[in-house]
Motif scaffolding. Structure first.
Motif: not given
Length: 263
Positions: A176, A178-180, A211
């Protein structure tokens, strides 16, 4: 166990714990039972539960032993708490896993029980009031060939743990995010997730997602809706404990979607 004197923390137990299905017939000695009982007393006070050690009841595992799913399973922890209480179920996973990790440091083998026992027979041998139920169980005992097992060095046991079963990746357990956000995640979060990857779960589904929020620095743990089931709250508690031990200081709120605050 060789090397265990230097590795007495629960985080070290995470690194060597595996699910044990084959046990020696040797009984859990009274001294070990007393150690476990002291741990249970402390944990039950914190958890407001009634986790109990029951010894020498092979009938509870008769079918599983006969089928070969277990070998010589005869002892168990019964995780007992109030009926229809989701938070108590989660606390059961969290605090019973503390007992599992302590038992690992005592040189005992364990395995969370889902369907491989006679739950009604198990209830006959422990204290369950009308307002309580057994959430889950943990089989416990001496691993097969336990004298050889306990002679192994800590590094050997960590290698057994690393290779004994497949586990989800960091990316899968944090899908859930983001790659960033993953790239920016602090080391303590990664350490927590490394401990989560080693956590047991019902049928090895690893249904808990984590997350980290880069804006608030908080972590959220939630049940994957695709893998939700009757033991998901138990698995949520187990995974939260592993994360907390891996991340170091910090504290969880209870509930699906609750936050971890790093201290």
């Amino acid at each position: 166990m060789e090397g265990m004197a230097e590795h007495t923390q629960l985080i070290d137990a995470i690194d060597i714990r595996t699910t044990i299905r084959a046990y020696d017939p040797d009984k859990i000695e009274d001294d070990q039972a007393r150690q476990l009982s002291m741990t249970l007393d402390a944990v039950n006070m914190l958890a407001d539960l009634n986790i109990q050690l029951v010894r020498n009841q092979p009938k509870v595992f008769a079918e599983a032993n006969a089928s070969g799913h277990y070998t010589n399973a005869a002892n168990y922890l019964a995780i007992v708490g109030p009926r229809n209480d989701d938070e108590a179920r989660e606390r059961g996973g969290f605090y019973a896993e503390r007992v599992v990790l302590a038992a690992t440091l005592y040189g005992l083998g364990t395995g969370w029980v889902v369907g491989s026992w006679d739950k009604a027979e198990a209830a006959r041998h422990c204290r369950v009031t009308n307002s309580q139920e057994i959430y889950a169980g943990v089989v416990i005992g001496h691993p097969q060939n336990h004298l050889t097992y306990t002679a192994k060095k800590f590094e050997e046991l960590t290698e057994i743990q690393r290779t004994h079963r497949p586990t989800k990746s960091f990316e899968e357990l944090t899908r859930t995010m983001s790659d960033e956000a993953r790239a920016a995640a602090p080391q303590w979060f990664r350490d927590g997730m490394a401990a989560v990857a080693k956590a047991p779960s019902a049928r090895n589904t690893q249904p808990i997602l984590f997350s980290w929020d880069p804006e608030t620095g908080t972590v959220v743990a939630s049940i994957d809706p695709e893998l939700d089931g009757p033991y998901a709250l138990n698995d949520l508690g187990i995974a939260k404990l592993h994360f907390q031990l891996g991340a170091g200081t910090g504290e969880w709120g209870w509930g699906n979607g609750a936050m971890f605050i790093k201290k």
